[in-house]
Write a protein that holds these residues in place. Structure first.
Motif, PDB file in Angstrom:
ATOM      1  N   PHE A 120       0.829  -1.200   0.000  1.00  0.00           N
ATOM      2  CA  PHE A 120       0.000   0.000   0.000  1.00  0.00           C
ATOM      3  C   PHE A 120       0.870   1.258   0.000  1.00  0.00           C
ATOM      4  CE2 PHE A 120      -1.841   3.548   2.315  1.00  0.00           C
ATOM      5  CZ  PHE A 120      -2.950   3.817   1.539  1.00  0.00           C
ATOM      6  N   THR A 121       1.916   1.257   0.813  1.00  0.00           N
ATOM      7  CA  THR A 121       2.807   2.420   0.880  1.00  0.00           C
ATOM      8  C   THR A 121       3.418   2.704  -0.486  1.00  0.00           C
ATOM      9  OG1 THR A 121       3.327   2.005   3.207  1.00  0.00           O
ATOM     10  CG2 THR A 121       4.881   3.360   1.962  1.00  0.00           C
ATOM     11  N   ARG A 122       3.864   1.667  -1.172  1.00  0.00           N
ATOM     12  CA  ARG A 122       4.441   1.831  -2.508  1.00  0.00           C
ATOM     13  C   ARG A 122       3.402   2.338  -3.496  1.00  0.00           C
ATOM     14  NH1 ARG A 122       8.320   3.508  -5.666  1.00  0.00           N
ATOM     15  NH2 ARG A 122       8.586   2.282  -7.586  1.00  0.00           N
ATOM     16  N   SER A 123       2.215   1.755  -3.465  1.00  0.00           N
ATOM     17  CA  SER A 123       1.135   2.169  -4.363  1.00  0.00           C
ATOM     18  C   SER A 123       0.766   3.634  -4.128  1.00  0.00           C
ATOM     19  CB  SER A 123      -0.095   1.281  -4.142  1.00  0.00           C
ATOM     20  OG  SER A 123      -1.200   1.759  -4.849  1.00  0.00           O
ATOM     21  N   ASP A 124       0.641   4.017  -2.869  1.00  0.00           N
ATOM     22  CA  ASP A 124       0.275   5.387  -2.518  1.00  0.00           C
ATOM     23  C   ASP A 124       1.348   6.373  -2.971  1.00  0.00           C
ATOM     24  OD1 ASP A 124      -1.568   7.202  -1.001  1.00  0.00           O
ATOM     25  OD2 ASP A 124       0.244   7.530   0.180  1.00  0.00           O
ATOM     26  N   GLN A 125       2.606   6.015  -2.793  1.00  0.00           N
ATOM     27  CA  GLN A 125       3.715   6.883  -3.195  1.00  0.00           C
ATOM     28  C   GLN A 125       3.691   7.141  -4.702  1.00  0.00           C
ATOM     29  OE1 GLN A 125       7.533   5.022  -2.826  1.00  0.00           O
ATOM     30  NE2 GLN A 125       8.675   6.929  -3.056  1.00  0.00           N
ATOM     31  N   LEU A 126       3.504   6.081  -5.481  1.00  0.00           N
ATOM     32  CA  LEU A 126       3.494   6.219  -6.936  1.00  0.00           C
ATOM     33  C   LEU A 126       2.307   7.045  -7.408  1.00  0.00           C
ATOM     34  CD1 LEU A 126       4.456   2.564  -7.922  1.00  0.00           C
ATOM     35  CD2 LEU A 126       5.874   4.599  -8.236  1.00  0.00           C
ATOM     36  N   MET A 127       1.152   6.831  -6.801  1.00  0.00           N
ATOM     37  CA  MET A 127      -0.027   7.583  -7.199  1.00  0.00           C
ATOM     38  C   MET A 127       0.143   9.065  -6.902  1.00  0.00           C
ATOM     39  SD  MET A 127      -3.155   8.975  -6.069  1.00  0.00           S
ATOM     40  CE  MET A 127      -3.765   8.121  -4.623  1.00  0.00           C
ATOM     41  N   ARG A 128       0.756   9.388  -5.766  1.00  0.00           N
ATOM     42  CA  ARG A 128       0.999  10.787  -5.422  1.00  0.00           C
ATOM     43  C   ARG A 128       1.992  11.428  -6.396  1.00  0.00           C
ATOM     44  NH1 ARG A 128      -1.300  12.259  -0.683  1.00  0.00           N
ATOM     45  NH2 ARG A 128      -2.174  10.555   0.543  1.00  0.00           N
ATOM     46  N   GLU A 129       2.939  10.642  -6.878  1.00  0.00           N
ATOM     47  CA  GLU A 129       3.860  11.159  -7.896  1.00  0.00           C
ATOM     48  C   GLU A 129       3.109  11.510  -9.175  1.00  0.00           C
ATOM     49  OE1 GLU A 129       7.227   8.658  -8.655  1.00  0.00           O
ATOM     50  OE2 GLU A 129       7.637   8.342  -6.520  1.00  0.00           O
ATOM     51  N   LEU A 130       2.165  10.667  -9.548  1.00  0.00           N
ATOM     52  CA  LEU A 130       1.344  10.941 -10.730  1.00  0.00           C
ATOM     53  C   LEU A 130       0.579  12.245 -10.577  1.00  0.00           C
ATOM     54  CD1 LEU A 130      -0.329   7.528 -11.685  1.00  0.00           C
ATOM     55  CD2 LEU A 130       0.983   8.989 -13.231  1.00  0.00           C
ATOM     56  N   VAL A 131      -0.040  12.432  -9.421  1.00  0.00           N
ATOM     57  CA  VAL A 131      -0.842  13.624  -9.165  1.00  0.00           C
ATOM     58  C   VAL A 131       0.043  14.863  -9.108  1.00  0.00           C
ATOM     59  CG1 VAL A 131      -2.329  14.765  -7.466  1.00  0.00           C
ATOM     60  CG2 VAL A 131      -2.677  12.353  -8.016  1.00  0.00           C
ATOM     61  N   GLU A 132       1.172  14.779  -8.424  1.00  0.00           N
ATOM     62  CA  GLU A 132       2.080  15.920  -8.314  1.00  0.00           C
ATOM     63  C   GLU A 132       2.604  16.317  -9.684  1.00  0.00           C
ATOM     64  OE1 GLU A 132       4.394  19.002  -6.900  1.00  0.00           O
ATOM     65  OE2 GLU A 132       2.711  17.915  -5.993  1.00  0.00           O
ATOM     66  N   ARG A 133       2.944  15.325 -10.501  1.00  0.00           N
ATOM     67  CA  ARG A 133       3.458  15.607 -11.840  1.00  0.00           C
ATOM     68  C   ARG A 133       2.404  16.334 -12.676  1.00  0.00           C
ATOM     69  NH1 ARG A 133       5.413  11.552 -16.626  1.00  0.00           N
ATOM     70  NH2 ARG A 133       3.251  10.856 -16.432  1.00  0.00           N
ATOM     71  N   ALA A 134       1.149  15.915 -12.552  1.00  0.00           N
ATOM     72  CA  ALA A 134       0.065  16.566 -13.289  1.00  0.00           C
ATOM     73  C   ALA A 134      -0.173  17.986 -12.782  1.00  0.00           C
ATOM     74  CB  ALA A 134      -1.212  15.733 -13.174  1.00  0.00           C
ATOM     75  N   HIS A 135      -0.034  18.207 -11.468  1.00  0.00           N
ATOM     76  CA  HIS A 135      -0.172  19.550 -10.913  1.00  0.00           C
ATOM     77  C   HIS A 135       0.929  20.473 -11.443  1.00  0.00           C
ATOM     78  CE1 HIS A 135      -2.761  18.373  -7.182  1.00  0.00           C
ATOM     79  NE2 HIS A 135      -3.512  18.921  -8.119  1.00  0.00           N
ATOM     80  N   VAL A 136       2.157  19.986 -11.416  1.00  0.00           N
ATOM     81  CA  VAL A 136       3.292  20.796 -11.870  1.00  0.00           C
ATOM     82  C   VAL A 136       3.139  21.168 -13.339  1.00  0.00           C
ATOM     83  CG1 VAL A 136       5.781  20.759 -12.321  1.00  0.00           C
ATOM     84  CG2 VAL A 136       4.887  19.883 -10.145  1.00  0.00           C
ATOM     85  N   ALA A 137       2.604  20.240 -14.134  1.00  0.00           N
ATOM     86  CA  ALA A 137       2.418  20.498 -15.570  1.00  0.00           C
ATOM     87  C   ALA A 137       1.215  21.400 -15.841  1.00  0.00           C
ATOM     88  CB  ALA A 137       2.244  19.174 -16.313  1.00  0.00           C
ATOM     89  N   GLY A 138       0.411  21.649 -14.818  1.00  0.00           N
ATOM     90  CA  GLY A 138      -0.745  22.523 -14.993  1.00  0.00           C
ATOM     91  C   GLY A 138      -1.913  21.880 -15.708  1.00  0.00           C
ATOM     92  N   VAL A 139      -1.954  20.542 -15.748  1.00  0.00           N
ATOM     93  CA  VAL A 139      -3.037  19.860 -16.461  1.00  0.00           C
ATOM     94  C   VAL A 139      -4.106  19.323 -15.514  1.00  0.00           C
ATOM     95  CG1 VAL A 139      -1.571  19.246 -18.415  1.00  0.00           C
ATOM     96  CG2 VAL A 139      -1.731  17.679 -16.468  1.00  0.00           C
ATOM     97  N   LEU A 140      -3.848  19.401 -14.214  1.00  0.00           N
ATOM     98  CA  LEU A 140      -4.795  18.940 -13.195  1.00  0.00           C
ATOM     99  C   LEU A 140      -5.135  20.112 -12.294  1.00  0.00           C
ATOM    100  CD1 LEU A 140      -6.271  16.575 -11.693  1.00  0.00           C
ATOM    101  CD2 LEU A 140      -4.157  16.285 -10.358  1.00  0.00           C
ATOM    102  N   ARG A 141      -6.414  20.338 -12.072  1.00  0.00           N
ATOM    103  CA  ARG A 141      -6.818  21.453 -11.217  1.00  0.00           C
ATOM    104  C   ARG A 141      -6.145  21.339  -9.853  1.00  0.00           C
ATOM    105  NH1 ARG A 141     -13.201  21.002 -10.807  1.00  0.00           N
ATOM    106  NH2 ARG A 141     -12.886  22.524  -9.144  1.00  0.00           N
TER     107      ARG A 141
END
Length: 227
Positions: A120-141
């Protein structure tokens, strides 16, 4: 890559058939789903299950670990996309596809093993990376959090229409129902894009999902459940 021994490969296929069957049975019967019902749905013998797993809880714990592997793979594949938005879309679509029914009804009914916690810790970490990357790129609200994404996938993974048609054996309507769900997913994904009014309330805390898995045995002296 070394090929898996036939017996091991068969056991792995059976496990994933069980995982899929468990999600579908749990969607209907909840945490009271019997191993016999799950085994019948998966086309696996109950006796063979209890040769591999000492109890119903041990079976469910193993299936939860397998499910977490699916989330990890989906996030890793998403991060392989050069486009942060497409990577996030891949993760959401993959999660909706294999989470049908989900193992949520098991929350609080079985103990969380160290193996489950690590995955779960690994899964959660990777998912947060996905979300952070989308935020930085400005494609996710910016007001959408990783928790929002998790809850969205859980909601979209449950399709009352698909589940009802499955129970009725209406295979003639299955494609139309899946197409309708794809449209709903597309509508939901559009809502993740920037440019919408602020979301109501406050962002959900991680504990909203994590704490439901806290398990307190009700009767430690009771023998392992059989179907």
């Amino acid at each position: 890559m070394a090929r898996k021994a036939p017996r091991h490969a068969e056991a792995e296929r059976n496990d994933y058939a069980l995982l899929d069957a468990t999600k579908k049975v749990l969607a209907v019967d909840g945490a009271h789903a019997s191993v016999a019902t799950i085994a019948a749905r998966a086309g696996v013998g109950v006796a063979s299950l209890y040769r591999r797993y000492r109890s119903k809880d041990e079976l469910f714990q193993h299936l939860c670990a397998l499910s977490l592997d699916q989330w990890i793979e989906a996030a890793e594949r998403g991060l392989e996309h050069d486009d942060p938005w497409e990577g996030l879309v891949h993760y959401v679509n993959a999660g909706v596809e294999f989470s049908g029914g989900s193992l949520g009804p098991l929350a609080g009914t079985i103990a969380v093993t160290d193996d489950m916690a690590t995955r779960f810790t690994r899964s959660d970490q990777l998912m947060r990376e996905l979300v952070e990357r989308a935020h930085v790129a400005g494609v996710l609200r910016q007001d959408v959090t990783a928790m929002d994404i998790s809850l969205l996938i859980e909601q979209l993974g449950k399709s009352p229409l698909i589940e009802q048609l499955d129970r009725q054996g209406r295979t003639d309507l299955a494609d139309a129902a899946r197409n309708a769900r794809r449209r709903m997913i597309a509508i939901a994904l559009d809502g993740l894009r920037p440019g919408h009014p602020p979301l109501p309330g406050t962002a959900p805390a991680p504990a909203l999902l994590a704490e439901r898995w806290e398990h307190t045995p009700t009767d430690s002296a009771r023998p392992p459940e059989r179907p």
